[in-house]
Design a protein around this motif. Structure first.
Motif, short mmCIF file in Angstrom:
data_model
loop_
_atom_site.label_atom_id
_atom_site.label_comp_id
_atom_site.label_asym_id
_atom_site.label_seq_id
_atom_site.Cartn_x
_atom_site.Cartn_y
_atom_site.Cartn_z
N VAL A 76 1.07 -1.44 -0.17
CA VAL A 76 0.39 0.29 -0.20
C VAL A 76 0.69 1.70 0.09
CG1 VAL A 76 -2.37 -0.95 1.19
CG2 VAL A 76 -0.03 -0.23 2.58
N SER A 77 2.08 1.06 -0.38
CA SER A 77 3.44 2.76 -0.84
C SER A 77 2.80 3.44 -1.56
CB SER A 77 4.26 1.38 -0.72
OG SER A 77 4.08 1.52 -1.73
N SER A 78 1.61 3.19 -2.11
CA SER A 78 1.44 4.24 -3.29
C SER A 78 0.66 5.34 -2.26
CB SER A 78 0.22 3.47 -4.04
OG SER A 78 -0.64 2.78 -3.82
N TYR A 79 -0.16 5.54 -1.60
CA TYR A 79 -1.18 6.16 -0.67
C TYR A 79 -0.12 7.13 -0.14
CZ TYR A 79 -4.78 3.09 -1.54
OH TYR A 79 -5.86 1.63 -2.09
N ASP A 80 -0.75 8.33 0.63
CA ASP A 80 -0.25 9.62 1.31
C ASP A 80 0.36 9.34 3.13
OD1 ASP A 80 0.64 10.69 -1.23
OD2 ASP A 80 -1.30 11.91 -0.74
N TYR A 81 0.71 9.27 3.73
CA TYR A 81 0.64 8.35 4.81
C TYR A 81 1.15 9.75 5.55
CZ TYR A 81 1.01 3.83 3.50
OH TYR A 81 1.11 2.62 2.79
N ARG A 82 0.20 10.24 6.75
CA ARG A 82 0.52 10.92 7.88
C ARG A 82 0.70 10.61 9.24
NH1 ARG A 82 -2.54 15.05 7.50
NH2 ARG A 82 -1.32 16.65 8.22
N TYR A 83 1.36 10.97 10.22
CA TYR A 83 1.39 10.57 11.61
C TYR A 83 1.93 10.97 12.61
CZ TYR A 83 6.17 10.19 11.82
OH TYR A 83 8.12 10.74 11.76
N ARG A 84 0.83 11.03 13.62
CA ARG A 84 1.10 12.06 14.88
C ARG A 84 1.63 11.02 15.93
NH1 ARG A 84 -2.20 16.90 17.21
NH2 ARG A 84 -0.98 18.32 16.30
N GLU A 85 2.34 10.90 16.96
CA GLU A 85 3.26 10.53 18.24
C GLU A 85 3.18 11.59 19.33
OE1 GLU A 85 7.59 7.99 16.26
OE2 GLU A 85 7.68 9.89 16.68
N PHE A 86 2.97 10.27 19.93
CA PHE A 86 2.38 11.23 21.71
C PHE A 86 3.34 10.24 22.58
CE2 PHE A 86 -1.39 10.69 18.70
CZ PHE A 86 -1.88 12.06 18.79
N ARG A 87 3.95 11.28 23.68
CA ARG A 87 5.14 10.50 24.57
C ARG A 87 4.44 11.21 26.01
NH1 ARG A 87 6.37 7.93 21.10
NH2 ARG A 87 8.51 7.57 19.80
N THR A 88 4.99 9.95 27.28
CA THR A 88 4.88 11.07 28.76
C THR A 88 6.08 10.80 28.68
OG1 THR A 88 4.28 7.99 29.34
CG2 THR A 88 2.08 9.37 28.60
N ASP A 89 6.23 11.11 30.51
CA ASP A 89 7.89 11.46 30.26
C ASP A 89 7.79 9.80 31.63
OD1 ASP A 89 7.66 13.84 30.29
OD2 ASP A 89 7.17 14.46 32.29
N LEU A 90 7.21 8.87 31.06
CA LEU A 90 7.74 7.44 31.66
C LEU A 90 7.56 7.23 30.38
CD1 LEU A 90 5.73 6.44 34.52
CD2 LEU A 90 8.08 8.08 34.36
#
Length: 207
Positions: A76-90
């Motif tokens: 499925v590499s022909s699609y446009d991918y977007r992402y957001r990562e989230f973190r905590t201090d732990l």
């Protein structure tokens, strides 16, 4: 199994993923015009952490390494991918991926493909890493837009490292979103109810 092991598993599992679902490609012509990009979760919409606040990273073009343990771009590499990562201090992290397909039918097939990869992830991990025990659980579907499904994954290495993840796939029209949450622990540490709420919000918030 640590987050470092999860990331290093990307290459091995990418090959195995081809056998888990149908290869999906976008049509060469006649694609629908691009609409406004989907909207992402905010930090406050993640399952609450008991001692540490979530921090949201920027929305980024591409595919996140954090999903490489179970989900990848094979076929499925022909699609446009977007992402957001989230973190905590732990040692707790999360990521949301969005993919806009050319038609609702392709998006439906893509959502099934991703769910199949998550459903079979535990078996593929055990085949790739004989010293790791993995178990998947199905937490059911959610009645939001065109639907969503939540699953859990627990891994434990021979050295005693134990990780728990929750993953979901949802769809709104031509757009598919995958949400992943993970930390040290086992199924008893998984905030399933809160994650279902996060998944519902993620799908509703796309547009």
């Amino acid at each position: 199994m640590s987050m470092r092991i999860r990331t290093s598993a990307l290459t091995a599992l990418a090959v195995a993923a081809l056998a888990a679902g149908t290869v999906l490609t976008a049509p060469a012509a006649g694609a629908a015009p691009k609409a406004a990009p989907p909207t992402f979760l905010s930090a406050s919409q993640l399952p609450p952490h008991p001692t540490s606040a979530w921090t949201a990273g920027p929305v980024t073009e591409g595919f996140p390494d954090g999903l490489g343990q179970c989900v990848d771009t094979e076929g499925v590499s022909s699609y446009d991918y977007r992402y957001r990562e989230f973190r905590t201090d732990l040692d707790t992290s999360a990521v949301q991926l969005t993919v806009v397909a050319d038609t609702a039918a392709l998006a439906k097939a893509l959502a099934k493909h991703y769910d199949d990869l998550i459903r079979t992830c535990a078996d593929r991990i055990e085949k790739a890493y004989p010293d790791v025990e993995a178990e998947g659980r199905d937490y059911g579907s959610l009645p939001v837009e065109e639907g969503a499904r939540v699953r859990g994954l627990h891994t434990e290495s021979s050295g005693g490292a134990s990780d728990i993840s929750l993953l979901s796939v949802g769809r709104d029209g031509r757009t598919v979103t995958v949400v992943s949450w993970g930390q040290l622990g086992d199924f008893g540490d998984a905030p399933v109810g809160a994650f279902k709420k996060t998944t519902t919000t993620a799908v509703n918030k796309l547009y």
